[in-house]
Design a protein around this motif. Sequence first.
Motif, PDB file in Angstrom:
ATOM      1  N   LEU A  70      -0.866  -1.639   8.485  1.00  0.00           N
ATOM      2  CA  LEU A  70      -0.362  -2.956   8.106  1.00  0.00           C
ATOM      3  C   LEU A  70       1.136  -2.883   7.802  1.00  0.00           C
ATOM      4  N   PRO A  71       1.837  -4.003   7.882  1.00  0.00           N
ATOM      5  CA  PRO A  71       3.260  -4.009   7.513  1.00  0.00           C
ATOM      6  C   PRO A  71       3.440  -3.514   6.073  1.00  0.00           C
ATOM      7  N   PRO A  72       4.458  -2.705   5.816  1.00  0.00           N
ATOM      8  CA  PRO A  72       4.632  -2.134   4.479  1.00  0.00           C
ATOM      9  C   PRO A  72       4.657  -3.163   3.354  1.00  0.00           C
ATOM     10  N   ASN A  73       5.214  -4.346   3.602  1.00  0.00           N
ATOM     11  CA  ASN A  73       5.275  -5.342   2.531  1.00  0.00           C
ATOM     12  C   ASN A  73       3.906  -5.902   2.157  1.00  0.00           C
ATOM     13  N   GLU A  74       2.877  -5.627   2.982  1.00  0.00           N
ATOM     14  CA  GLU A  74       1.533  -6.092   2.666  1.00  0.00           C
ATOM     15  C   GLU A  74       0.731  -5.067   1.877  1.00  0.00           C
ATOM     16  N   VAL A  75       1.224  -3.841   1.813  1.00  0.00           N
ATOM     17  CA  VAL A  75       0.501  -2.772   1.104  1.00  0.00           C
ATOM     18  C   VAL A  75       1.458  -1.984   0.225  1.00  0.00           C
ATOM     19  N   ARG A  76       2.383  -2.666  -0.405  1.00  0.00           N
ATOM     20  CA  ARG A  76       3.453  -1.997  -1.143  1.00  0.00           C
ATOM     21  C   ARG A  76       2.920  -1.110  -2.262  1.00  0.00           C
ATOM     22  N   SER A  77       1.811  -1.480  -2.892  1.00  0.00           N
ATOM     23  CA  SER A  77       1.298  -0.683  -4.013  1.00  0.00           C
ATOM     24  C   SER A  77       0.766   0.676  -3.564  1.00  0.00           C
ATOM     25  N   LEU A  78       0.507   0.834  -2.268  1.00  0.00           N
ATOM     26  CA  LEU A  78      -0.034   2.087  -1.757  1.00  0.00           C
ATOM     27  C   LEU A  78       1.060   3.072  -1.359  1.00  0.00           C
ATOM     28  N   LEU A  79       2.305   2.617  -1.374  1.00  0.00           N
ATOM     29  CA  LEU A  79       3.400   3.407  -0.833  1.00  0.00           C
ATOM     30  C   LEU A  79       4.223   4.057  -1.934  1.00  0.00           C
ATOM     31  N   ALA A  80       4.726   5.247  -1.650  1.00  0.00           N
ATOM     32  CA  ALA A  80       5.596   5.927  -2.604  1.00  0.00           C
ATOM     33  C   ALA A  80       6.840   5.068  -2.820  1.00  0.00           C
ATOM     34  N   PRO A  81       7.274   4.906  -4.059  1.00  0.00           N
ATOM     35  CA  PRO A  81       8.433   4.050  -4.350  1.00  0.00           C
ATOM     36  C   PRO A  81       9.647   4.403  -3.500  1.00  0.00           C
ATOM     37  N   GLY A  82      10.268   3.359  -2.937  1.00  0.00           N
ATOM     38  CA  GLY A  82      11.469   3.542  -2.137  1.00  0.00           C
ATOM     39  C   GLY A  82      11.229   3.995  -0.714  1.00  0.00           C
ATOM     40  N   THR A  83       9.932   4.038  -0.295  1.00  0.00           N
ATOM     41  CA  THR A  83       9.611   4.483   1.059  1.00  0.00           C
ATOM     42  C   THR A  83       8.640   3.507   1.709  1.00  0.00           C
ATOM     43  N   ASN A  84       8.394   3.710   2.982  1.00  0.00           N
ATOM     44  CA  ASN A  84       7.354   2.982   3.710  1.00  0.00           C
ATOM     45  C   ASN A  84       6.199   3.906   4.065  1.00  0.00           C
ATOM     46  N   ARG A  85       6.050   4.982   3.304  1.00  0.00           N
ATOM     47  CA  ARG A  85       4.983   5.962   3.509  1.00  0.00           C
ATOM     48  C   ARG A  85       4.059   5.991   2.295  1.00  0.00           C
ATOM     49  N   PHE A  86       2.807   6.396   2.560  1.00  0.00           N
ATOM     50  CA  PHE A  86       1.880   6.623   1.462  1.00  0.00           C
ATOM     51  C   PHE A  86       2.376   7.798   0.615  1.00  0.00           C
ATOM     52  N   TYR A  87       1.821   7.905  -0.591  1.00  0.00           N
ATOM     53  CA  TYR A  87       2.089   9.087  -1.404  1.00  0.00           C
ATOM     54  C   TYR A  87       1.691  10.318  -0.596  1.00  0.00           C
ATOM     55  N   ASN A  88       2.489  11.370  -0.696  1.00  0.00           N
ATOM     56  CA  ASN A  88       2.292  12.514   0.186  1.00  0.00           C
ATOM     57  C   ASN A  88       1.159  13.421  -0.248  1.00  0.00           C
ATOM     58  N   SER A  89       1.174  13.866  -1.487  1.00  0.00           N
ATOM     59  CA  SER A  89       0.208  14.864  -1.942  1.00  0.00           C
ATOM     60  C   SER A  89      -0.892  14.222  -2.766  1.00  0.00           C
ATOM     61  N   ILE A  90      -2.006  14.947  -2.914  1.00  0.00           N
ATOM     62  CA  ILE A  90      -3.093  14.431  -3.735  1.00  0.00           C
ATOM     63  C   ILE A  90      -2.658  14.375  -5.195  1.00  0.00           C
ATOM     64  N   GLY A  91      -1.745  15.258  -5.604  1.00  0.00           N
ATOM     65  CA  GLY A  91      -1.209  15.187  -6.961  1.00  0.00           C
ATOM     66  C   GLY A  91      -0.479  13.876  -7.203  1.00  0.00           C
ATOM     67  N   GLU A  92       0.299  13.437  -6.219  1.00  0.00           N
ATOM     68  CA  GLU A  92       0.993  12.157  -6.334  1.00  0.00           C
ATOM     69  C   GLU A  92       0.002  11.004  -6.375  1.00  0.00           C
ATOM     70  N   VAL A  93      -1.069  11.115  -5.599  1.00  0.00           N
ATOM     71  CA  VAL A  93      -2.108  10.087  -5.612  1.00  0.00           C
ATOM     72  C   VAL A  93      -2.766  10.019  -6.987  1.00  0.00           C
ATOM     73  N   VAL A  94      -3.070  11.178  -7.571  1.00  0.00           N
ATOM     74  CA  VAL A  94      -3.684  11.209  -8.907  1.00  0.00           C
ATOM     75  C   VAL A  94      -2.795  10.497  -9.916  1.00  0.00           C
ATOM     76  N   ARG A  95      -1.501  10.811  -9.898  1.00  0.00           N
ATOM     77  CA  ARG A  95      -0.590  10.177 -10.855  1.00  0.00           C
ATOM     78  C   ARG A  95      -0.519   8.671 -10.635  1.00  0.00           C
ATOM     79  N   ALA A  96      -0.507   8.248  -9.374  1.00  0.00           N
ATOM     80  CA  ALA A  96      -0.476   6.814  -9.082  1.00  0.00           C
ATOM     81  C   ALA A  96      -1.757   6.128  -9.536  1.00  0.00           C
ATOM     82  N   VAL A  97      -2.903   6.789  -9.345  1.00  0.00           N
ATOM     83  CA  VAL A  97      -4.179   6.246  -9.803  1.00  0.00           C
ATOM     84  C   VAL A  97      -4.178   6.095 -11.313  1.00  0.00           C
ATOM     85  N   LEU A  98      -3.728   7.118 -12.026  1.00  0.00           N
ATOM     86  CA  LEU A  98      -3.715   7.083 -13.486  1.00  0.00           C
ATOM     87  C   LEU A  98      -2.794   5.989 -14.015  1.00  0.00           C
ATOM     88  N   ARG A  99      -1.765   5.663 -13.265  1.00  0.00           N
ATOM     89  CA  ARG A  99      -0.833   4.617 -13.669  1.00  0.00           C
ATOM     90  C   ARG A  99      -1.268   3.236 -13.186  1.00  0.00           C
TER      91      ARG A  99
END
Length: 299
Positions: A70-99
Amino acid sequence: MKRLIVNADDFGLTHGVNRAIVACHERGIVSSATLMPTGACFDEAVALAAQMPRLSVGCHIVIADGVPLLPPNEVRSLLAPGTNRFYNSIGEVVRAVLRGRFRSEEVEAEAWAQFARLQRSEVNVSHFDAHKHAHMFPSILKPLLRAAAAHGISAVRNPFEAPGVVTFKEASSNKTLLIRKAETSVLRAVLRKRWLSAVHTAGFTTTDGSLGVASTGSLNDAGLRAMLKRMPQGTWELVCHPGYNDSDLAAVRTKLRESREVEMTTLLGITPDELRGTYGVELVPYPKSPRTAFVFTQN
């Protein structure tokens, strides 16, 4: 009875990964594969899957370490801040989930688009899992289940490893394996009960769990055979990542490079007859009609 699904992840990632999965399936050892809707070699994987009617094909949902359909502006909460990519590592995903970063409706929308891409390609999707096992977290799992159900999919990988198939003693000689063993043990203890409750409430079927999750990146012949000896009764899934470490893979962001060829060699070194005769394990695919082909243990 002991049943084992041998599932190759990352189908569609590169030409070399696709070739390795085909080779392992033709050998008779890979019974299932999960296809990446965002993979660079998606079309090739779809064409190959059509030539392998005995291979069950699932959807490898990419919601970490990749880019959205999907276009990045439609899934912004899934993307690493300042990028158009998902969080890279599972550690980053864990931190995003906890937040509380992931918006449920955006997870569901992206998953819906990925399931739809497979089905538009006439892939009979037998089940789903998520890249880097991101679906182990309830806030990600539940919208994925809704999107899967909307596409008639009713089976999902149980990402939690059987506790005794890799011991801390054998892991102690391999730093990577030891860290992953510790991580997977903690995640199982914290998340498994809630995960199973969500899956069963949604009416999905799953296995008793997985093998090879802790061993990702270090799976070899000795390790696989040790796991097979310790594998409990029930239906389990061996998670594997065969592939060729070629120029295509060099262009992909992944930690699994040399290990893919080691895993491919390991898989090619064992047969269904050996699984049955030596280890008492029956090789099975993910059923394409999971409610009728056989019943998974619901524990």
